[in-house]
Design a protein around this motif. Structure first.
Motif, PDB file in Angstrom:
ATOM      1  N   UNK A 152       0.688  -1.247   0.117  1.00  0.00           N
ATOM      2  CA  UNK A 152      -0.044   0.028  -0.016  1.00  0.00           C
ATOM      3  C   UNK A 152       0.788   1.157   0.074  1.00  0.00           C
ATOM      4  N   UNK A 153       2.103   1.390   0.898  1.00  0.00           N
ATOM      5  CA  UNK A 153       2.811   2.498   0.899  1.00  0.00           C
ATOM      6  C   UNK A 153       3.272   2.553  -0.253  1.00  0.00           C
ATOM      7  N   UNK A 154       4.036   1.659  -0.896  1.00  0.00           N
ATOM      8  CA  UNK A 154       4.726   1.864  -2.182  1.00  0.00           C
ATOM      9  C   UNK A 154       3.710   2.114  -3.327  1.00  0.00           C
ATOM     10  N   UNK A 155       2.395   1.444  -3.346  1.00  0.00           N
ATOM     11  CA  UNK A 155       1.698   1.818  -4.588  1.00  0.00           C
ATOM     12  C   UNK A 155       0.959   3.355  -4.406  1.00  0.00           C
ATOM     13  N   UNK A 156       0.533   3.727  -3.223  1.00  0.00           N
ATOM     14  CA  UNK A 156      -0.321   4.768  -2.824  1.00  0.00           C
ATOM     15  C   UNK A 156       0.477   6.307  -2.621  1.00  0.00           C
ATOM     16  N   UNK A 157       1.546   5.990  -1.957  1.00  0.00           N
ATOM     17  CA  UNK A 157       2.598   7.203  -1.739  1.00  0.00           C
ATOM     18  C   UNK A 157       3.699   7.397  -2.517  1.00  0.00           C
ATOM     19  N   UNK A 158       4.371   6.113  -3.102  1.00  0.00           N
ATOM     20  CA  UNK A 158       5.475   6.279  -3.755  1.00  0.00           C
ATOM     21  C   UNK A 158       5.494   6.470  -5.352  1.00  0.00           C
ATOM     22  N   UNK A 159       4.522   5.585  -5.710  1.00  0.00           N
ATOM     23  CA  UNK A 159       4.297   5.385  -7.243  1.00  0.00           C
ATOM     24  C   UNK A 159       3.268   6.436  -7.844  1.00  0.00           C
TER      25      UNK A 159
END
Length: 402
Positions: A274-281
């Motif tokens: 979730x962190x990678x997809x929602x915030x970083x990507x």
């Protein structure tokens, strides 16, 4: 953690730690309330002045999680209010979303396709909860869910995540660990929960709140406190305890423990994803900087986590650039998050380019692929045998190709 009691299964912060720093939004909802939602959580945390009150006292609110969807509800304007919500407590009548979830998934998706085709295209027909929510939004507002989301994103400061940041001067500290170290730590946490009295807590709660529902076959592990990790995993053990042999009970207990460990590790992976997809990507004007802190080696907590975190926060307070660089992650601007592909091998509908790529690498898909290849090879061998039988038996000296 909003529900009263059940401190072990919900992993509440210890009373000793709560005495060191005041905590909010813990242990205030009756566990029998099944229609408590993220909107209720947001309203109490924001509208009832918890966060504003902390700012007013020249303090800094630290949102700790946990459940990233709830964190998003506090940081961004992403939720949709439908009917007027009462204060925390059981609301009269049955929640419309819960009513819709009783319908067949295909029928739900068909209804959504009629009133909001764009939202229907985004959602998988099997995702009954999200489909039901979109239908509820349309029924209670008269506006398609997708249209409301577009309105939020188009507001000043809006972006891919939705509406503008409520608190623009924010930063995210992402504590992440090596997967092997994290898995080992999560397994130990389950063992510690059992040692602290997890089974006694579950037995007591099952006896007081769930036994009657199970007897009437109306238990619900999709809403309220019962959707917490741990209830469903120990269901067989709890309902059969005292009604089966000690050997069977011991096997069911071990099955529940292993299931709890697996589900806990799977949930941790989803949180990181979730962190990678929602915030970083999804870079955009409304995404705060994300600073990664490595927590694999707890012996290096001071050097790797505490000191860097203090320096980052101190820099934000003083209005200067932090010494650490925010985490950057490559993203594909051409990626189609709404593409629809049907995997005929697995008989599944896959939505999104990245999801399709992940599916084609999954163990399940590769298993079906290998199985089909074996069948095709066997079929070719059968055809070859048939052809050779039709031409007759060749002598040893024959040089004719088969």
């Amino acid at each position: 953690q909003v529900y009263k009691g059940l401190d072990i299964i919900t992993n509440k912060v210890s009373p000793q730690e709560q005495r060191l720093c005041r905590h909010h939004m813990i242990s205030f909802v009756d566990p029998l309330v099944s229609n408590y939602t993220v909107v209720d959580f947001r309203d109490k945390a924001v509208a009832l002045k918890h966060i504003e009150d902390i700012f007013a006292r020249d303090k800094i609110p630290i949102v700790v999680g946990g459940t990233n969807y709830y964190i998003e509800s506090l940081l961004w304007k992403v939720l949709i209010d439908t009917k007027e919500k009462a204060s925390v407590g059981p609301r009269p009548g049955t929640d419309r979303k819960v009513q819709l979830e009783q319908l067949d998934g295909v029928e739900l998706h068909r209804r959504l396709s009629q009133v909001d085709p764009e939202m229907a295209a985004r959602l998988h027909p099997h995702d009954k909860r999200k489909v039901a929510r979109s239908l509820q939004v349309f029924e209670e507002t008269g506006i398609p869910h997708s249209e409301i989301l577009h309105q939020q994103q188009e507001e000043e400061g809006g972006g891919p995540l939705g509406g503008p940041l409520k608190y623009p001067h924010s930063c995210i500290l992402w504590l992440h660990a090596d997967q092997a170290a994290l898995d080992q730590r999560l397994e130990k946490r389950v063992d510690d929960m059992l040692a602290a009295g997890l089974l006694e807590e579950l037995r007591d709660f099952h006896r007081r709140y769930n036994q009657e529902k199970v007897a009437e076959n109306r238990q619900d592990y999709q809403h309220g406190i019962f959707q917490s990790i741990g209830f469903k995993e120990f269901h067989e053990y709890l309902v059969s305890e005292g009604n089966c042999s000690p050997e069977t009970s011991a096997l069911l207990l071990q099955k529940g423990i292993q299931a709890l460990k697996q589900v806990t590790k799977r949930y941790a992976r989803r949180q990181n994803k979730w962190v990678r997809n929602r915030f970083l990507r999804r870079p955009g004007p409304n995404v705060p900087p994300v600073y990664g802190l490595e927590v694999s080696d707890l012996l290096r907590w001071e050097e790797d986590v505490l000191q860097p975190a203090l320096e980052i926060v101190e820099s934000f307070i003083q209005g200067r650039e932090p010494p650490a660089e925010p985490v950057k992650m490559e993203h594909d601007a051409n990626e189609n998050k709404r593409s629809h592909r049907v995997c005929e091998l697995c008989n599944r509908l896959i939505i999104g380019d990245r999801e399709w790529a992940a599916h084609t690498r999954s163990k399940s898909h590769l298993h079906h692929l290998k199985k089909r290849q074996k069948l095709e090879a066997a079929s070719r061998a059968t055809e070859t045998d048939g052809d050779s039988g039709a031409t007759g038996t060749l002598g040893e000296d024959s040089r004719q190709p088969l």
